[in-house]
Write a protein that holds these residues in place. Structure first.
Motif, PDB file in Angstrom:
ATOM      1  N   GLY A 153       0.791  -1.215   0.000  1.00  0.00           N
ATOM      2  CA  GLY A 153       0.000   0.000   0.000  1.00  0.00           C
ATOM      3  C   GLY A 153       0.827   1.269   0.000  1.00  0.00           C
ATOM      4  N   ILE A 154       0.141   2.372  -0.267  1.00  0.00           N
ATOM      5  CA  ILE A 154       0.727   3.715  -0.247  1.00  0.00           C
ATOM      6  C   ILE A 154      -0.069   4.525   0.767  1.00  0.00           C
ATOM      7  N   PHE A 155       0.622   5.050   1.778  1.00  0.00           N
ATOM      8  CA  PHE A 155      -0.038   5.676   2.918  1.00  0.00           C
ATOM      9  C   PHE A 155       0.388   7.137   3.042  1.00  0.00           C
ATOM     10  N   ASP A 156      -0.585   8.034   3.075  1.00  0.00           N
ATOM     11  CA  ASP A 156      -0.353   9.469   3.219  1.00  0.00           C
ATOM     12  C   ASP A 156      -0.179   9.785   4.706  1.00  0.00           C
ATOM     13  N   SER A 157       0.943  10.409   5.060  1.00  0.00           N
ATOM     14  CA  SER A 157       1.231  10.688   6.469  1.00  0.00           C
ATOM     15  C   SER A 157       0.172  11.567   7.124  1.00  0.00           C
ATOM     16  N   ARG A 158      -0.489  12.422   6.357  1.00  0.00           N
ATOM     17  CA  ARG A 158      -1.519  13.293   6.934  1.00  0.00           C
ATOM     18  C   ARG A 158      -2.730  12.488   7.374  1.00  0.00           C
ATOM     19  N   ILE A 159      -3.061  11.457   6.607  1.00  0.00           N
ATOM     20  CA  ILE A 159      -4.228  10.630   6.912  1.00  0.00           C
ATOM     21  C   ILE A 159      -3.902   9.604   7.990  1.00  0.00           C
ATOM     22  N   TRP A 160      -2.666   9.097   7.966  1.00  0.00           N
ATOM     23  CA  TRP A 160      -2.285   8.014   8.869  1.00  0.00           C
ATOM     24  C   TRP A 160      -1.535   8.494  10.108  1.00  0.00           C
ATOM     25  N   LYS A 161      -1.612   9.804  10.375  1.00  0.00           N
ATOM     26  CA  LYS A 161      -1.186  10.396  11.655  1.00  0.00           C
ATOM     27  C   LYS A 161       0.298  10.203  11.960  1.00  0.00           C
ATOM     28  N   SER A 162       1.139  10.367  10.934  1.00  0.00           N
ATOM     29  CA  SER A 162       2.576  10.259  11.182  1.00  0.00           C
ATOM     30  C   SER A 162       3.134  11.488  11.895  1.00  0.00           C
ATOM     31  N   GLN A 163       2.399  12.592  11.879  1.00  0.00           N
ATOM     32  CA  GLN A 163       2.762  13.809  12.602  1.00  0.00           C
ATOM     33  C   GLN A 163       4.142  14.335  12.203  1.00  0.00           C
ATOM     34  N   LEU A 164       4.403  14.342  10.913  1.00  0.00           N
ATOM     35  CA  LEU A 164       5.650  14.890  10.408  1.00  0.00           C
ATOM     36  C   LEU A 164       5.461  16.362  10.058  1.00  0.00           C
ATOM     37  N   LYS A 165       6.571  17.093   9.987  1.00  0.00           N
ATOM     38  CA  LYS A 165       6.495  18.500   9.605  1.00  0.00           C
ATOM     39  C   LYS A 165       6.105  18.642   8.136  1.00  0.00           C
ATOM     40  N   SER A 166       6.499  17.663   7.318  1.00  0.00           N
ATOM     41  CA  SER A 166       6.192  17.689   5.887  1.00  0.00           C
ATOM     42  C   SER A 166       5.350  16.471   5.522  1.00  0.00           C
ATOM     43  N   GLN A 167       4.550  16.611   4.478  1.00  0.00           N
ATOM     44  CA  GLN A 167       3.761  15.481   4.003  1.00  0.00           C
ATOM     45  C   GLN A 167       4.689  14.401   3.457  1.00  0.00           C
ATOM     46  N   LEU A 168       4.403  13.153   3.811  1.00  0.00           N
ATOM     47  CA  LEU A 168       5.223  12.016   3.382  1.00  0.00           C
ATOM     48  C   LEU A 168       4.324  10.892   2.910  1.00  0.00           C
ATOM     49  N   TYR A 169       4.687  10.294   1.790  1.00  0.00           N
ATOM     50  CA  TYR A 169       4.011   9.084   1.333  1.00  0.00           C
ATOM     51  C   TYR A 169       4.852   7.869   1.723  1.00  0.00           C
ATOM     52  N   HIS A 170       4.259   6.979   2.546  1.00  0.00           N
ATOM     53  CA  HIS A 170       4.897   5.714   2.897  1.00  0.00           C
ATOM     54  C   HIS A 170       4.496   4.686   1.835  1.00  0.00           C
ATOM     55  N   VAL A 171       5.467   4.168   1.102  1.00  0.00           N
ATOM     56  CA  VAL A 171       5.211   3.102   0.136  1.00  0.00           C
ATOM     57  C   VAL A 171       5.737   1.813   0.761  1.00  0.00           C
ATOM     58  N   ILE A 172       4.833   0.885   1.055  1.00  0.00           N
ATOM     59  CA  ILE A 172       5.210  -0.293   1.839  1.00  0.00           C
ATOM     60  C   ILE A 172       5.049  -1.558   1.002  1.00  0.00           C
ATOM     61  N   PHE A 173       6.140  -2.329   0.951  1.00  0.00           N
ATOM     62  CA  PHE A 173       6.171  -3.572   0.184  1.00  0.00           C
ATOM     63  C   PHE A 173       6.253  -4.773   1.123  1.00  0.00           C
ATOM     64  N   GLU A 174       5.592  -5.853   0.744  1.00  0.00           N
ATOM     65  CA  GLU A 174       5.846  -7.125   1.412  1.00  0.00           C
ATOM     66  C   GLU A 174       7.163  -7.670   0.874  1.00  0.00           C
ATOM     67  N   VAL A 175       8.050  -8.046   1.778  1.00  0.00           N
ATOM     68  CA  VAL A 175       9.380  -8.510   1.390  1.00  0.00           C
ATOM     69  C   VAL A 175       9.644  -9.881   2.007  1.00  0.00           C
ATOM     70  N   LYS A 176      10.182 -10.779   1.206  1.00  0.00           N
ATOM     71  CA  LYS A 176      10.587 -12.099   1.681  1.00  0.00           C
ATOM     72  C   LYS A 176      12.093 -12.105   1.897  1.00  0.00           C
ATOM     73  N   VAL A 177      12.522 -12.545   3.074  1.00  0.00           N
ATOM     74  CA  VAL A 177      13.952 -12.602   3.379  1.00  0.00           C
ATOM     75  C   VAL A 177      14.599 -13.727   2.577  1.00  0.00           C
ATOM     76  N   THR A 178      15.721 -13.411   1.946  1.00  0.00           N
ATOM     77  CA  THR A 178      16.444 -14.412   1.156  1.00  0.00           C
ATOM     78  C   THR A 178      17.755 -14.832   1.801  1.00  0.00           C
ATOM     79  N   ARG A 179      18.302 -13.958   2.657  1.00  0.00           N
ATOM     80  CA  ARG A 179      19.577 -14.298   3.288  1.00  0.00           C
ATOM     81  C   ARG A 179      19.813 -13.419   4.511  1.00  0.00           C
ATOM     82  N   GLY A 180      20.441 -14.011   5.530  1.00  0.00           N
ATOM     83  CA  GLY A 180      20.857 -13.244   6.691  1.00  0.00           C
ATOM     84  C   GLY A 180      20.011 -13.479   7.927  1.00  0.00           C
TER      85      GLY A 180
END
Length: 211
Positions: free
Chosen positions: A134-161
């Protein structure tokens, strides 16, 4: 003589990356020597823009200022790693709160590369992107940042480590939806929603509906 179209496009990309490196370097420069070096990198990026535009290399910086003056929202990329129904969270050094591995996208990298880089930097894990959650707007999702931020979140599968702490984190762990630790701004709303996206309770990728 102005370079051909493909060369111009490449020059713009190079100048953009140099500008980003110089601007960030100036922000964290520790002394006059470092500041002077980053100022030279910034000046070089301006000269490249002028070459691409077929203008005076020395005197005319107008095009450079045109492309750098537009104010835009910030862009961040996060990695959501799930294991046995739990999500990987890191404890931030700066505020002592928890969140998904992630950070700001750098000039010249893709969103997926940014998410994988942040995962590696903050946990030591290598991974591959499975899908966009998903893509999350910081203003809507209450990140409380000084500037507007879009969080782009990916599901990731660990391959090593195996997870480790970094210079940005003090701890890490896998948590279930009903036993989450104290979460950083925005994450109290976003992390439970990620569980729903991962489990198929909500359709992915998520995006904020228009007003």
């Amino acid at each position: 003589m102005k370079p051909d179209k493909d060369a111009v496009s490449s020059l713009y990309c190079i100048a953009d990356e140099l500008q980003a490196v110089a601007t960030l370097g100036l922000q964290y420069a520790r002394n006059d020597y470092e500041r002077e070096r980053y100022e030279k990198v910034l000046a070089a990026s301006r000269r490249i823009i002028n070459i691409a535009d077929g203008k005076s290399v020395i005197n005319d910086y107008s095009r450079y200022h045109d492309i750098s003056g537009h104010i835009c929202p910030l862009l961040g990329a996060d990695a959501a790693v799930f294991r046995n129904g739990q999500i990987l969270l890191i404890k931030r050094l700066d505020n002592g709160l928890w969140g998904t591995p992630g950070g700001m996208v750098e000039v010249g990298e893709t969103l997926t590369n940014a998410a994988l880089r942040e995962l590696k930097e903050e946990t030591g894990l290598n991974g591959k992107v499975v899908r966009l959650l998903g893509i999350f707007d910081s203003r809507i999702w209450k990140s409380q940042l000084k500037s507007q931020l879009y969080h782009v979140i990916f599901e990731v599968k660990v391959t090593r480590g195996k997870p480790v702490t970094s210079n940005e984190t003090t701890d890490y762990g896998f948590f279930s939806a009903d036993k989450l630790p104290p979460l950083s701004n925005g994450h109290p709303q976003i992390v439970p929603f990620l569980f729903k996206l991962f489990g198929g309770e909500m359709e992915s990728p998520y995006f904020d509906a228009p007003d």
